[in-house]
Design a protein around this motif. Structure first.
Motif, PDB file in Angstrom:
ATOM      1  N   HIS A 278      16.422 -32.091 -50.312  1.00  0.00           N
ATOM      2  CA  HIS A 278      15.988 -33.288 -49.588  1.00  0.00           C
ATOM      3  C   HIS A 278      14.749 -33.928 -50.202  1.00  0.00           C
ATOM      4  N   LEU A 279      13.779 -33.119 -50.603  1.00  0.00           N
ATOM      5  CA  LEU A 279      12.562 -33.687 -51.187  1.00  0.00           C
ATOM      6  C   LEU A 279      12.876 -34.365 -52.519  1.00  0.00           C
ATOM      7  N   THR A 280      13.780 -33.770 -53.292  1.00  0.00           N
ATOM      8  CA  THR A 280      14.181 -34.381 -54.559  1.00  0.00           C
ATOM      9  C   THR A 280      14.853 -35.730 -54.323  1.00  0.00           C
ATOM     10  N   ILE A 286      12.061 -43.214 -53.762  1.00  0.00           N
ATOM     11  CA  ILE A 286      10.775 -43.922 -53.828  1.00  0.00           C
ATOM     12  C   ILE A 286      10.309 -44.112 -55.269  1.00  0.00           C
ATOM     13  N   GLY A 287      11.028 -43.471 -56.232  1.00  0.00           N
ATOM     14  CA  GLY A 287      10.715 -43.671 -57.636  1.00  0.00           C
ATOM     15  C   GLY A 287       9.715 -42.694 -58.219  1.00  0.00           C
ATOM     16  N   VAL A 288       9.611 -41.496 -57.627  1.00  0.00           N
ATOM     17  CA  VAL A 288       8.726 -40.453 -58.149  1.00  0.00           C
ATOM     18  C   VAL A 288       9.565 -39.441 -58.923  1.00  0.00           C
ATOM     19  N   ASP A 289       9.117 -39.103 -60.115  1.00  0.00           N
ATOM     20  CA  ASP A 289       9.835 -38.161 -60.972  1.00  0.00           C
ATOM     21  C   ASP A 289       9.563 -36.740 -60.493  1.00  0.00           C
ATOM     22  N   LEU A 290      10.585 -36.104 -59.923  1.00  0.00           N
ATOM     23  CA  LEU A 290      10.468 -34.741 -59.412  1.00  0.00           C
ATOM     24  C   LEU A 290      11.685 -33.976 -59.900  1.00  0.00           C
ATOM     25  N   HIS A 552      20.779 -30.107 -58.429  1.00  0.00           N
ATOM     26  CA  HIS A 552      19.442 -30.130 -59.038  1.00  0.00           C
ATOM     27  C   HIS A 552      18.837 -31.532 -59.058  1.00  0.00           C
ATOM     28  N   LYS A 553      19.651 -32.541 -58.765  1.00  0.00           N
ATOM     29  CA  LYS A 553      19.151 -33.918 -58.675  1.00  0.00           C
ATOM     30  C   LYS A 553      19.025 -34.393 -57.233  1.00  0.00           C
ATOM     31  N   GLY A 554      19.294 -33.521 -56.268  1.00  0.00           N
ATOM     32  CA  GLY A 554      19.114 -33.893 -54.869  1.00  0.00           C
ATOM     33  C   GLY A 554      20.370 -34.306 -54.141  1.00  0.00           C
ATOM     34  N   ALA A 555      21.519 -34.286 -54.818  1.00  0.00           N
ATOM     35  CA  ALA A 555      22.816 -34.605 -54.199  1.00  0.00           C
ATOM     36  C   ALA A 555      22.821 -35.965 -53.507  1.00  0.00           C
ATOM     37  N   ASP A 556      22.078 -36.913 -54.056  1.00  0.00           N
ATOM     38  CA  ASP A 556      22.133 -38.293 -53.556  1.00  0.00           C
ATOM     39  C   ASP A 556      23.301 -39.000 -54.255  1.00  0.00           C
ATOM     40  N   LEU A 557      23.641 -40.182 -53.773  1.00  0.00           N
ATOM     41  CA  LEU A 557      24.648 -40.986 -54.460  1.00  0.00           C
ATOM     42  C   LEU A 557      23.969 -41.694 -55.628  1.00  0.00           C
ATOM     43  N   ASP A 558      24.608 -41.700 -56.776  1.00  0.00           N
ATOM     44  CA  ASP A 558      23.953 -42.181 -57.995  1.00  0.00           C
ATOM     45  C   ASP A 558      23.488 -43.629 -57.890  1.00  0.00           C
ATOM     46  N   PHE A 559      24.196 -44.465 -57.119  1.00  0.00           N
ATOM     47  CA  PHE A 559      23.824 -45.879 -57.051  1.00  0.00           C
ATOM     48  C   PHE A 559      22.708 -46.154 -56.040  1.00  0.00           C
TER      49      PHE A 559
END
Length: 573
Positions: A278-280, A286-290, A552-559
């Motif tokens: 979730h934090l990732t 928000i555009g922070v590299d984590l 590892h990328k946060g399982a968000d949708l790429d778009f």
């Protein structure tokens, strides 16, 4: 107060043209007076209340309390619903719908005349989903966490509302619990409003938003049933109006420093591994590299300061009475970025200087922690090229370095069919491998990584085994469980190639997870592997499968990753 031309809502209500008339006129049927449309900031109360989300069942009442604060501060409150995610009810898993709820939140905010946002959250995914959506619009935003339940009490024993779930098979098999026993326990362990009362994912998410600076100081620890929860909700209503005046947007609070503070805090409280996902995802919005390694680098050496289930023995109510998150953040002050801004306009370490610990059996110190190194360990190796995670504070020390023979289950259905087969070739030294439960595979990446042990081993007194999957684990659970294996098996990660009898080596100290076969054999298996058929051909689930990123990328949708999407924030009339 800013001039109304600076208020976003004035684009709807400030005009003397046809559309200004339309926007004001239809709201007149609610009886709003003239001044509501002139110089008052409009505050959207994003409510995740639902009778299908029992952890958030009290948020309808909380919204009214927040409205009081907004009105007192000169704001115009407007409550709106978004998709609610009930962890205990939804199938196949609420995680499948986190990104959808974030889209609902984003578009509801973007499409309406709102100047500031209050997020009413509680159950696991309602916090990250609404924060993700709000990040994509970037208005002044404050979080009102719904709070944990009171401690469960069952036959003289203190019980966690989530932890009991993972003891049911053992209680029935070993302790002889009957159906009547479990019926009694159901009421005893969940006896008040609020979310899980362990440091599970819901409490971890509440702690996360406070460590990020998105709540008033001390808010996240207060039990839902405590009157002080409503007091803070009212104060949050007042504060969001001031935040609009100050133009204190999410991007000014959610800096790289804030995310690092959240990682350190999560380690100190023994928080859920779900924080990583979730934090990732929030950082991506928000555009922070984590990245995944940050959770190990920043958090794995942080001492465990909270003696709470599942890493200890106490519950959230005890934590609050002992001084709560305020004490922890004060104790961590030298490890935090002191210049991280919070929603009250102060820097994070300023907010907790007066905190006092009232029970050192619940909250420890940096000098006398409950464990020297907590946090999350990030593993690498040929079995998880993009990483996997384990929570050492909830694992068995004797299993942190272990080699064992793989017992493979190709799916949850396969697991349920065979795990209690008396003839299953498995012993306490085996490694349980579960495939097909990653973001695309299930789909939705369910909390099944901490699968129950075989009944025959439970009867022998075995309480933990190494378990590996591409899924997640409930924050209320414990065990030596390797999670979030990436790439997942469904897309052809090495996990897909593991066979019964393969030897697997786990070495947490050296951050290693290795499948002990030759490169030639691995290549041979990979060449023979065939991708499974897609699990959906329509609707949101198809869109999710087509666009979800790996764990590892946060399982968000790429778009949805990156940027505020402000180009679509315009009048389309």
């Amino acid at each position: 107060m800013k001039d109304k031309k600076h208020l976003r809502s004035s684009e709807w209500f400030g005009g003397k043209d046809k559309m200004g008339f339309v926007h004001r006129s239809w709201l007149r049927n609610q009886g709003y007076p003239d001044d509501y449309f002139k110089d008052k900031p409009v505050i959207g109360i994003c409510n995740t209340w639902s009778e299908l989300t029992p952890c958030n069942g009290h948020l309808r009442d909380f919204a009214e309390v927040v409205k009081r604060g907004i009105l007192e501060a000169g704001g115009f409150p407007m409550e709106f619903p978004v998709m609610s995610l009930g962890e205990t009810i939804m199938r196949p898993t609420s995680m499948l719908f986190r990104n959808l709820a974030s889209m609902d939140t984003e578009e509801s905010i973007r499409a309406n005349p709102l100047d500031g946002i209050v997020l009413l959250t509680g159950c696991d995914k309602t916090t990250p989903s609404t924060v993700m959506g709000a990040c994509s619009v970037d208005l002044p935003t404050i979080v009102v966490p719904g709070g944990p339940m009171l401690s469960g009490r069952f036959r003289g024993e203190k019980m966690g509302s989530g932890s009991m779930n993972w003891m049911i098979k053992e209680k029935r098999s070993v302790d002889g619990f009957t159906d009547d026993d479990f019926t009694e326990a159901e009421v005893c362990v969940a006896r008040s409003i609020g979310h899980c009362n362990t440091m599970g994912t819901a409490s971890t998410m509440a702690t996360m938003v406070e460590a990020l600076g998105l709540t008033l100081p001390g808010f996240s620890s207060i039990p839902a049933a405590d009157s002080r929860k409503k007091l803070f909700a009212q104060l949050s209503g007042r504060r969001i109006v001031e935040m609009v005046k100050e133009d204190l947007t999410l991007s000014k609070i959610l800096t790289r420093q804030a995310f690092e503070n959240a990682i350190v805090t999560n380690a100190a409280v023994g928080g859920s591994t779900n924080l990583i996902i979730h934090l990732t995802a929030i950082a991506g919005r928000i555009g922070v590299d984590l990245n995944l390694e940050d959770f190990d680098t920043l958090g794995s050496k942080v001492p465990l300061l909270v003696n709470m289930k599942p890493s200890g023995k106490h519950l959230m109510e005890d934590f609050f009475y002992a001084g709560g998150i305020s004490v922890v953040l004060k104790e961590l002050s030298k490890k935090l970025h002191a210049d991280a801004l919070t929603v009250n306009g102060k820097y994070i370490t300023e907010n907790y200087t007066q905190a006092v610990c009232y029970d050192d059996d619940v909250i420890g110190t940096m000098e006398k922690p409950f464990q020297q190194e907590a946090g999350i360990a990030v593993l690498k190796g040929n079995l998880c090229e993009d990483g996997a995670v384990i929570k050492p504070s909830a694992a068995s020390k004797e299993l942190m370095k272990h080699s064992g023979r793989a017992v493979v289950f190709e799916s949850m259905e396969d697991y349920h069919t065979r795990i209690d087969d008396p003839d299953l070739d498995i012993d306490k030294n085996s490694v349980i491998v579960l495939k097909g439960v990653g973001p695309k595979g299930y789909p939705g990446m369910p909390e099944v990584g901490n699968v129950d042990l075989p009944k025959k081993l439970l009867m022998q007194g075995v309480t933990d085994m190494v378990r590996i999957s591409d899924g997640r684990m409930s924050g209320t659970a414990a065990g030596t469980v390797i999670l979030h294996v990436s790439p997942e098996s469904t897309v052809g990660g090495t996990l897909a190639l593991v066979q019964n009898g393969d030897w697997i080596t786990l070495d947490v100290e050296n951050r290693k997870l290795h499948l002990d076969i030759s490169g030639e054999e691995l290549a041979k298996r990979k060449a023979a592997w065939k991708a499974p058929e897609p699990l959906a051909d329509r609707g949101y689930v198809k869109m999710y499968i087509d666009h979800v990123e790996q764990a590892h990328k946060g399982a968000d949708l790429d778009f949805l990753v990156g940027g505020s999407g402000s180009k679509v924030d315009r009048d389309l009339h």
